[in-house]
Design an enzyme around this catalytic site. Structure first.
Site, short mmCIF file in Angstrom:
data_model
loop_
_atom_site.label_atom_id
_atom_site.label_comp_id
_atom_site.label_asym_id
_atom_site.label_seq_id
_atom_site.Cartn_x
_atom_site.Cartn_y
_atom_site.Cartn_z
N GLU A 12 -42.61 -11.54 -23.02
CA GLU A 12 -43.00 -12.42 -21.91
C GLU A 12 -42.92 -13.87 -22.37
O GLU A 12 -43.49 -14.23 -23.40
CB GLU A 12 -44.42 -12.10 -21.45
CG GLU A 12 -44.96 -13.04 -20.38
CD GLU A 12 -46.38 -12.69 -19.96
OE1 GLU A 12 -46.73 -11.49 -20.01
OE2 GLU A 12 -47.14 -13.62 -19.61
N GLU A 39 -47.94 -22.36 -17.42
CA GLU A 39 -49.12 -21.84 -16.76
C GLU A 39 -50.16 -22.96 -16.72
O GLU A 39 -50.12 -23.88 -17.52
CB GLU A 39 -49.71 -20.65 -17.51
CG GLU A 39 -48.85 -19.42 -17.53
CD GLU A 39 -49.55 -18.28 -18.24
OE1 GLU A 39 -49.90 -17.29 -17.57
OE2 GLU A 39 -49.77 -18.38 -19.47
#
Length: 369
Positions: A255, A260
């Site tokens: 990932e 974010e």
């Protein structure tokens, strides 16, 4: 596919002495040389422009190997493995000579030929883009709504929303994509959540390149926006590719969190990597942070540059984090891009009672190789 193996395209045979009864039992034999062109696929059989190849040689009774490339010096290898980057720009044919040595010093040799493309400009070819110059739902030729909760009616990380494919939660207008989160009761897959949002998968699986997403982020507490990738072999419930590329699950899929932001600090960006070691299957993670101002009122470009050696994340071309890539990490195969807003959960945190709605607004998405 990201790796194009040419062993089936070349004749593998012994070029030195042929076997006979007088040879010692430890005489090397059956030398096989496999050459993998990094980033090659059916459309680009000569590679992704990096000029990189990976060589693997194996032979019976061999204790060491050697290679010669581009008429250069002989390169020793105890394992028979070698990585090499050609330096000449353009498409060229190269001869690779391999030797396999026995303990006695006897050897066999083999020569293979490979055609490799080396670009003089990194990430020059646009392979996917959406400029959002249309109205209505996101382009179904490019985007897949992931709406099936993979965790017994819920989403992972204790997220509080359901994702939907309703135009209310994701639509294109005035040249931008809007992903909107709302406070509203919504039932799906046997559970009812107090919030809704959207999660879009790009319908492209690719290995190595540059992703650019120009976006404004949500400003409300409790929102967790993300621009990220998953390995296409994750086979997560409801994802676009299913098990087309395999089914290793997370974290062995890998990932890449390009961007974010937590629900409690809108002046910091997070860039993080999660993976399972391909040798030990041990879970590992690392990453970094960067300050940002006016993330919700102004557009910024969030990007990643990814190759076999490193993965670098940026905001407006300012480096956030540089990650060292290697063959034991799951970042050398196909990944796909995801855009979403989660509500609450691990990085969303507490959602205030006053929350009603917020938006992740995206001006464009571009992927280059």
């Amino acid at each position: 596919m990201s790796l194009f193996n040419i062993s089936l395209l070349t004749l593998v045979f012994v070029l030195s002495c042929s076997s006979n009864d007088s040879q010692p039992n430890d005489f090397p034999s059956d030398l096989v040389v496999d050459v993998t062109i990094v980033g090659a696929n059916d459309a680009n059989p000569m590679g992704d422009g990096s000029g990189r190849i990976q060589i693997t040689a194996s032979a019976t009774n061999a204790v060491r190997y050697a290679f010669r490339l581009e008429n250069g010096d002989q390169i020793e290898s105890q394992t028979g493995n070698l990585e090499h980057t050609f330096t000449q720009d353009g498409t060229h044919s190269y001869s690779i000579v391999a030797w396999a040595y026995a303990e006695s010093g006897d050897f066999v040799t083999n020569t293979v030929t490979v055609e490799v493309f080396k670009s003089d400009e990194a990430f020059a070819t646009l392979i996917f883009s959406d400029e959002f110059e249309y109205e209505g739902s996101p382009d179904t030729q490019k985007w897949h709504h992931q709406v099936i909760p993979p965790n017994n009616g819920s989403w992972h990380n204790n997220e509080l929303q359901h994702y939907t494919d309703r135009p209310k939660n994701s639509f294109v207008s005035d040249g931008t994509l809007k992903i909107k989160a709302f406070k509203e009761d919504y039932s799906a897959s046997g559970s009812t959540k107090a919030y809704t949002s959207a999660r879009l998968n790009a319908k492209l699986a690719f290995t190595y390149g540059r992703i650019e997403v120009r976006a404004k982020l949500p400003s409300e507490a409790g929102t967790w926006p993300a621009i990220w990738t998953l390995g296409a072999n994750v086979n997560e419930t409801g994802n676009y590719f299913g098990d087309q590329y395999g089914s290793v699950g997370w974290p062995l899929s890998g990932e890449i969190d390009i961007m974010e932001q937590t629900g409690w600090d809108k002046n910091i960006l997070i860039s993080h990597f999660h993976w399972g070691d391909l040798n030990t299957e041990e879970y590992k993670e690392e990453g970094g942070e960067s300050p940002i101002t006016e993330a919700s009122s102004e557009f910024h470009v969030y990007s990643v540059e990814w190759n076999s050696e490193s993965i670098k994340t940026y905001v407006d071309d300012t480096l956030i984090y540089e990650f060292s890539n290697s063959t034991n990490k799951p970042f050398n195969h196909e990944h796909y891009l995801i855009l979403n807003i989660a509500i609450g959960g691990t990085l969303g945190g507490e959602v205030p009672e006053t929350f009603t709605e917020d938006t992740l607004e995206i001006d464009y998405v571009r992927i280059y190789q």
